[in-house]
Design a protein around this motif. Sequence first.
Motif, PDB file in Angstrom:
ATOM      1  N   LYS A 261       8.634 -61.077  25.036  1.00 32.42           N
ATOM      2  CA  LYS A 261       9.671 -62.108  24.883  1.00 32.42           C
ATOM      3  C   LYS A 261      10.027 -62.391  23.422  1.00 32.42           C
ATOM      4  O   LYS A 261      10.875 -63.244  23.154  1.00 32.42           O
ATOM      5  CB  LYS A 261       9.177 -63.425  25.518  1.00 32.42           C
ATOM      6  CG  LYS A 261       9.045 -63.386  27.035  1.00 32.42           C
ATOM      7  CD  LYS A 261      10.404 -63.541  27.692  1.00 32.42           C
ATOM      8  CE  LYS A 261      10.285 -63.737  29.186  1.00 32.42           C
ATOM      9  NZ  LYS A 261      11.608 -63.901  29.828  1.00 32.42           N
ATOM     10  N   ARG A 262       9.404 -61.697  22.483  1.00 24.25           N
ATOM     11  CA  ARG A 262       9.590 -62.048  21.077  1.00 24.25           C
ATOM     12  C   ARG A 262      11.028 -61.825  20.603  1.00 24.25           C
ATOM     13  O   ARG A 262      11.630 -62.694  19.976  1.00 24.25           O
ATOM     14  CB  ARG A 262       8.629 -61.260  20.194  1.00 24.25           C
ATOM     15  CG  ARG A 262       7.187 -61.703  20.325  1.00 24.25           C
ATOM     16  CD  ARG A 262       6.301 -60.936  19.383  1.00 24.25           C
ATOM     17  NE  ARG A 262       6.058 -61.684  18.169  1.00 24.25           N
ATOM     18  CZ  ARG A 262       5.407 -61.193  17.121  1.00 24.25           C
ATOM     19  NH1 ARG A 262       4.967 -59.951  17.143  1.00 24.25           N
ATOM     20  NH2 ARG A 262       5.210 -61.929  16.059  1.00 24.25           N
TER      21      ARG A 262
ATOM     22  N   MET B  60       4.547 -60.799  23.717  1.00 24.50           N
ATOM     23  CA  MET B  60       5.188 -59.699  22.999  1.00 24.50           C
ATOM     24  C   MET B  60       6.509 -59.291  23.638  1.00 24.50           C
ATOM     25  O   MET B  60       7.485 -58.993  22.940  1.00 24.50           O
ATOM     26  CB  MET B  60       4.236 -58.490  22.956  1.00 24.50           C
ATOM     27  CG  MET B  60       4.698 -57.400  22.010  1.00 24.50           C
ATOM     28  SD  MET B  60       4.797 -57.946  20.280  1.00 24.50           S
ATOM     29  CE  MET B  60       3.051 -58.204  19.918  1.00 24.50           C
TER      30      MET B  60
ATOM     31  N   SER C  64      17.902 -60.358  14.409  1.00 25.45           N
ATOM     32  CA  SER C  64      16.668 -60.051  15.144  1.00 25.45           C
ATOM     33  C   SER C  64      16.017 -58.750  14.701  1.00 25.45           C
ATOM     34  O   SER C  64      14.795 -58.697  14.528  1.00 25.45           O
ATOM     35  CB  SER C  64      16.947 -60.034  16.655  1.00 25.45           C
ATOM     36  OG  SER C  64      17.246 -61.326  17.116  1.00 25.45           O
TER      37      SER C  64
ATOM     38  N   LEU D 249      13.383 -64.863  19.382  1.00 26.65           N
ATOM     39  CA  LEU D 249      13.902 -64.842  18.019  1.00 26.65           C
ATOM     40  C   LEU D 249      15.430 -64.867  18.009  1.00 26.65           C
ATOM     41  O   LEU D 249      16.048 -65.581  17.222  1.00 26.65           O
ATOM     42  CB  LEU D 249      13.396 -63.598  17.278  1.00 26.65           C
ATOM     43  CG  LEU D 249      11.923 -63.614  16.849  1.00 26.65           C
ATOM     44  CD1 LEU D 249      11.511 -62.251  16.312  1.00 26.65           C
ATOM     45  CD2 LEU D 249      11.658 -64.699  15.808  1.00 26.65           C
TER      46      LEU D 249
ATOM     47  N   GLY E 146       7.070 -66.631  16.975  1.00 21.56           N
ATOM     48  CA  GLY E 146       6.215 -65.458  17.075  1.00 21.56           C
ATOM     49  C   GLY E 146       4.846 -65.773  17.659  1.00 21.56           C
ATOM     50  O   GLY E 146       4.220 -64.931  18.296  1.00 21.56           O
ATOM     51  N   TYR E 147       4.389 -67.025  17.465  1.00 21.75           N
ATOM     52  CA  TYR E 147       3.058 -67.443  17.926  1.00 21.75           C
ATOM     53  C   TYR E 147       3.037 -67.753  19.420  1.00 21.75           C
ATOM     54  O   TYR E 147       2.103 -67.348  20.134  1.00 21.75           O
ATOM     55  CB  TYR E 147       2.636 -68.676  17.125  1.00 21.75           C
ATOM     56  CG  TYR E 147       1.286 -69.250  17.504  1.00 21.75           C
ATOM     57  CD1 TYR E 147       0.117 -68.575  17.219  1.00 21.75           C
ATOM     58  CD2 TYR E 147       1.201 -70.502  18.130  1.00 21.75           C
ATOM     59  CE1 TYR E 147      -1.118 -69.116  17.549  1.00 21.75           C
ATOM     60  CE2 TYR E 147      -0.018 -71.055  18.468  1.00 21.75           C
ATOM     61  CZ  TYR E 147      -1.182 -70.359  18.174  1.00 21.75           C
ATOM     62  OH  TYR E 147      -2.395 -70.898  18.508  1.00 21.75           O
TER      63      TYR E 147
ATOM     64  N   SER F 275      10.607 -73.265  23.668  1.00 19.90           N
ATOM     65  CA  SER F 275      11.699 -72.403  23.208  1.00 19.90           C
ATOM     66  C   SER F 275      12.948 -73.234  22.941  1.00 19.90           C
ATOM     67  O   SER F 275      13.644 -73.035  21.927  1.00 19.90           O
ATOM     68  CB  SER F 275      12.004 -71.316  24.246  1.00 19.90           C
ATOM     69  OG  SER F 275      10.872 -70.512  24.486  1.00 19.90           O
TER      70      SER F 275
ATOM     71  N   ALA G 185       5.380 -66.888  21.801  1.00 21.88           N
ATOM     72  CA  ALA G 185       6.047 -65.953  22.712  1.00 21.88           C
ATOM     73  C   ALA G 185       5.156 -64.752  23.010  1.00 21.88           C
ATOM     74  O   ALA G 185       4.556 -64.173  22.099  1.00 21.88           O
ATOM     75  CB  ALA G 185       7.365 -65.478  22.106  1.00 21.88           C
TER      76      ALA G 185
ATOM     77  N   SER H 222       8.211 -64.611   7.715  1.00 20.67           N
ATOM     78  CA  SER H 222       9.194 -65.277   8.577  1.00 20.67           C
ATOM     79  C   SER H 222      10.332 -65.894   7.774  1.00 20.67           C
ATOM     80  O   SER H 222      11.426 -66.082   8.290  1.00 20.67           O
ATOM     81  CB  SER H 222       8.515 -66.366   9.416  1.00 20.67           C
ATOM     82  OG  SER H 222       7.571 -65.806  10.307  1.00 20.67           O
TER      83      SER H 222
ATOM     84  N   LEU I 224      12.184 -58.932  13.137  1.00 21.39           N
ATOM     85  CA  LEU I 224      11.067 -58.206  13.737  1.00 21.39           C
ATOM     86  C   LEU I 224      10.496 -57.183  12.760  1.00 21.39           C
ATOM     87  O   LEU I 224       9.290 -56.958  12.713  1.00 21.39           O
ATOM     88  CB  LEU I 224      11.517 -57.511  15.026  1.00 21.39           C
ATOM     89  CG  LEU I 224      11.573 -58.380  16.275  1.00 21.39           C
ATOM     90  CD1 LEU I 224      12.116 -57.590  17.460  1.00 21.39           C
ATOM     91  CD2 LEU I 224      10.196 -58.945  16.622  1.00 21.39           C
TER      92      LEU I 224
END
Length: 395
Positions: A127-128, A125, A310, A132, A120-121, A8, A123, A332, A314
């Motif tokens: 923590k997304r 769900m 964000s 982001l 996105g890969y 991160s 994290a 993305s 999303l």
Amino acid sequence: MKTFKFQSFVLVLIAFVLGFSEFLIVGILDDLSTQFNVPVATVGYLVTAFAIVYAISTPFITILIGRFNLFWDLMATMTVFTVGNILSFLAPNFFTLALSRVITAMVAGVSISLGLTFAGYIAPMSKRGWLLSWVFSGFSIASVVGVPLGTWISTRFGWRISFLTVIVVSTATMIMIFLSLPKDFKQRKSTVSGQLALLKNHKIQLGMLLPMFNLAAIYVFYTYLRPIITTQLHFSIPMLTILLSVFGISNIIGNRASGKLSEGPGMKRMPAVFIAQFLLMMLMPFAFNFSWPGAILLTLVIFTMPLLNSPIQLFFLQIAEREYPQSIVLASSLNSIFSNFGIALGSATGGVIVSTLSLNGVGPGGAVYAVVSLGLVLWLNYLTSKGLSTSSSNL
């Protein structure tokens, strides 16, 4: 967990160094103008050119490389980005500097798109939204630390050393990318037409315009932030660095609030944001007659700048994952692509206003784009509430 935290951090660092390089020009406009003997407004168009190249090249390059290993794609684009900044550091004239910015812009958008795809890969769900918003905060941290630092370095040691700082941070980032991110990450293989199918979705089409007009509203004045602070508000050069840091902190807080929005009301809260932007920008001509009220007003407007990030990111990713899994990287990239179209539109508009009117006109000029953003988000929220979400053929 330690691996996820370090990954991160690396993703945030990617955003930071990309933002540092892109926004650095804003802090050294006057120095470049003096060095190359060109008007400040001409140097300001480097921001416009960067954004246009960024926005146009990103989707094409993203589609071309999307079929390959995304880790090595990221390493390649970051290498070109570093080379572009080396050329900026060595630039003997304004043309070479402009060329170096074109090279950097061509890969900057692809790099952050890949970084957001990795976010996105890796994290979970839950923590997304958090990750982001932190990746987007990397750009804000660049405003707090990078731009003021680059401005200070430029005034003390020369603008070339500012670019040298970007080169050092970029090289360190590449080393950490190599050591931390998964090397086997690929999206579902697809043809070019298969990836472009995402763009047939009418909500995607409408959503793409939101970051464009949001950033256009801001960059009408943000491109000329340094002359606004020093010439219009009459602050000293030492205060310039302090105020740029304050504005950056406001932007970071806005990004964190954006993450909270994505976990809660999301796009439903954005109409209120754009109404606030409009009102604040309309007050600028009056507030610019006073130093501190003008600075406070700028701080508030800059807080609103990242609130869309964000929720709209999303929004794009959820549609892609549900209906267009072959287009994850393209999805993305949409926020950053159209944000840079907005930066180009806003900075060009600001250039016309500053050249023909004065710095006092940038607020009302930006307010026009805030009204457009308000209309777009109301329309998008209406479509969402009615469940009109698949393709333009639904309308």
